[in-house]
Write a protein that holds these residues in place. Structure first.
Motif, PDB file in Angstrom:
ATOM      1  N   VAL A  83       0.802  -1.235   0.116  1.00 35.21           N
ATOM      2  CA  VAL A  83      -0.011   0.003  -0.099  1.00 35.21           C
ATOM      3  C   VAL A  83       0.946   1.158  -0.002  1.00 35.21           C
ATOM      4  CG1 VAL A  83      -1.783   1.221   1.311  1.00 35.21           C
ATOM      5  CG2 VAL A  83      -1.786  -1.239   1.029  1.00 35.21           C
ATOM      6  N   SER A  84       2.102   1.292   0.918  1.00 37.86           N
ATOM      7  CA  SER A  84       2.949   2.408   0.935  1.00 37.86           C
ATOM      8  C   SER A  84       3.742   2.615  -0.681  1.00 37.86           C
ATOM      9  CB  SER A  84       3.860   2.109   1.855  1.00 37.86           C
ATOM     10  OG  SER A  84       3.352   2.064   3.066  1.00 37.86           O
ATOM     11  N   LYS A  93       2.295   1.704  -3.404  1.00 34.42           N
ATOM     12  CA  LYS A  93       1.258   2.352  -4.186  1.00 34.42           C
ATOM     13  C   LYS A  93       1.109   3.812  -4.074  1.00 34.42           C
ATOM     14  CE  LYS A  93      -2.189   1.732  -7.226  1.00 34.42           C
ATOM     15  NZ  LYS A  93      -2.038   1.042  -8.522  1.00 34.42           N
ATOM     16  N   ARG A  94       1.069   4.477  -2.997  1.00 38.85           N
ATOM     17  CA  ARG A  94       1.017   5.641  -2.519  1.00 38.85           C
ATOM     18  C   ARG A  94       2.306   6.272  -3.173  1.00 38.85           C
ATOM     19  NH1 ARG A  94      -0.160   4.223   3.156  1.00 38.85           N
ATOM     20  NH2 ARG A  94      -2.356   4.171   3.370  1.00 38.85           N
ATOM     21  N   GLU A  95       3.479   5.969  -2.906  1.00 42.07           N
ATOM     22  CA  GLU A  95       4.443   6.798  -3.549  1.00 42.07           C
ATOM     23  C   GLU A  95       4.764   6.525  -4.939  1.00 42.07           C
ATOM     24  OE1 GLU A  95       7.795   4.430  -1.668  1.00 42.07           O
ATOM     25  OE2 GLU A  95       7.176   5.078   0.314  1.00 42.07           O
ATOM     26  N   LYS A 122       2.407   7.231  -6.890  1.00 44.78           N
ATOM     27  CA  LYS A 122       1.524   8.409  -7.360  1.00 44.78           C
ATOM     28  C   LYS A 122       2.381   9.624  -7.404  1.00 44.78           C
ATOM     29  CE  LYS A 122      -2.819   6.172  -6.149  1.00 44.78           C
ATOM     30  NZ  LYS A 122      -4.116   6.555  -4.994  1.00 44.78           N
TER      31      LYS A 122
END
Length: 286
Positions: free
Chosen positions: A279-280, A282-284, A286
Motif C-alpha cells: 500500500v505504501s 502504491k502511494r509513493e 502516485k
C-alpha cells in the motif's frame, strides 16, 4: 449509561403496552428509581405488578429483585466514575459547535453502551471462529454494507480470504457454497433485512458458522446465528441515515479483528507488514 437503560432504549418498542409503561417510567425517571419497591414502580408507571415482573424477564433478569440489584450496582459504578453527562439530541437549527459536540457524544455513547452489552466470552469465541476460518463472507446492505466492506479490507490484511458483495444475489450465491470451513458475518442493524436473512440462512444450511451484528433486542437474524451481538445506539430526532449505529458496528468489527491480531501477532505480522509495504509503494508511485 447503565447497561439496563442501554438495553431498554433498544427494545422499548418491542415490549407489550403494559411493559412499555414500566420501561418508559424507568427511562424518564432514571435518577430516582433506585430503591423503590415493585409495588411503587407498578403504581408510578400505572402498570400491574405482573407487568413489572414480565418486564424484568423480558430484560433478561430473574425478577424485580434481580433487576433492582443490578440497577443499583450499575448506577453506583456510574457515580463513582463521574459518568453523569446528559445525552443531547440533534435538533433543527442547532449551531455548528452544538452539532459537532452532540454528534461526537452521540457516537461515543453508542460505542460505550454497546460495550456494556457485549459478552467478553462471545467476543473470544467469535474471534476464534474467524481466525480458524478458511473463507469469511461479510453480508451487509446500505450503511451496514459499508461496514461489511471495511471488514473485508481489514481481514484481507491478515491473509484471510474475505468477500463483501454489495449485490444480494452474489451474497446468497457465495453463502450457499461457504461450507463448514467458512464463517459468515451478517450485519444488519434492524436484524430484519430480507436479503441478509436469506444470505445468513443459506450460509447456515451450507454448514458455515454465522456471526450476526444487530441492534440489541429480539431480531429474526439471531435465529440463524451461532453467535449474536446486540448493540446499542441512540436515535436522533433528525434521522437522515445510520450514524451512531454504524459506529457501533465498526467498533464491534474492530474488537474482533484486534483480538485476532493481538493473540496471533507473531504468525500474522508478516501479512500485516507485506500489506503495509504494498500500500505504501502504491502511494509513493502516485
Amino acid at each position: 449509561m447503565a447497561e439496563i437503560f442501554a438495553k431498554l432504549s433498544q427494545i422499548i418498542n418491542d415490549l407489550a403496552p403494559s411493559e412499555q409503561k414500566v420501561g418508559k417510567y424507568l427511562l424518564e425517571h432514571s435518577d430516582s428509581v433506585m430503591g423503590i419497591s415493585i409495588e411503587q414502580l407498578a403504581a408510578k408507571s400505572t402498570a400491574s405488578q405482573a407487568a413489572v415482573t414480565r418486564f424484568c424477564k423480558k430484560m433478561g433478569y430473574k425478577g424485580y429483585r434481580d433487576l433492582s440489584i443490578q440497577l443499583a450496582a450499575q448506577l453506583a459504578a456510574e457515580q463513582k466514575t463521574g459518568d453523569q453527562e446528559e445525552y443531547k439530541d440533534i435538533n433543527i437549527g442547532d449551531d455548528v459547535d452544538t452539532i459537532m459536540r452532540n454528534i461526537s457524544y452521540h457516537n461515543a455513547k453508542a460505542i460505550e453502551d454497546s460495550l456494556a452489552l457485549t459478552d467478553t466470552s462471545l467476543v473470544q469465541e467469535a474471534a476464534d471462529l474467524l481466525y480458524r476460518a478458511q473463507h469469511i463472507d461479510f453480508y451487509g446492505l446500505g450503511a451496514s454494507g459499508i461496514v461489511a466492506q471495511d471488514s473485508m479490507y481489514k481481514f484481507m490484511r491478515i491473509n484471510k480470504y474475505s468477500t463483501a458483495y454489495a449485490d444480494p444475489h452474489l451474497q446468497i450465491t457465495s453463502a450457499a457454497n461457504l461450507g463448514k470451513q467458512g464463517v459468515a458475518v451478517a450485519i444488519s442493524w434492524s436484524g430484519e433485512t430480507k436479503d441478509i436473512l436469506e444470505a445468513a440462512r443459506q450460509a447456515k444450511e451450507s454448514g458455515a458458522s454465522v456471526i450476526s451484528i444487530t441492534r440489541y433486542g429480539e431480531t429474526s437474524l439471531e435465529a440463524y446465528s451461532d453467535i449474536h451481538f446486540g448493540l446499542s445506539a441512540p436515535e436522533t430526532t433528525i434521522r437522515c441515515g445510520a450514524t451512531s449505529s454504524r459506529m457501533a458496528q465498526l467498533n464491534m468489527i474492530d474488537m474482533l479483528f484486534y483480538c485476532i491480531v493481538s493473540q496471533h501477532y507473531m504468525e500474522l505480522y508478516k501479512y500485516l507488514e507485506r500489506s503495509r509495504q504494498v500500500v505504501s509503494a502504491k502511494r509513493e508511485a502516485k
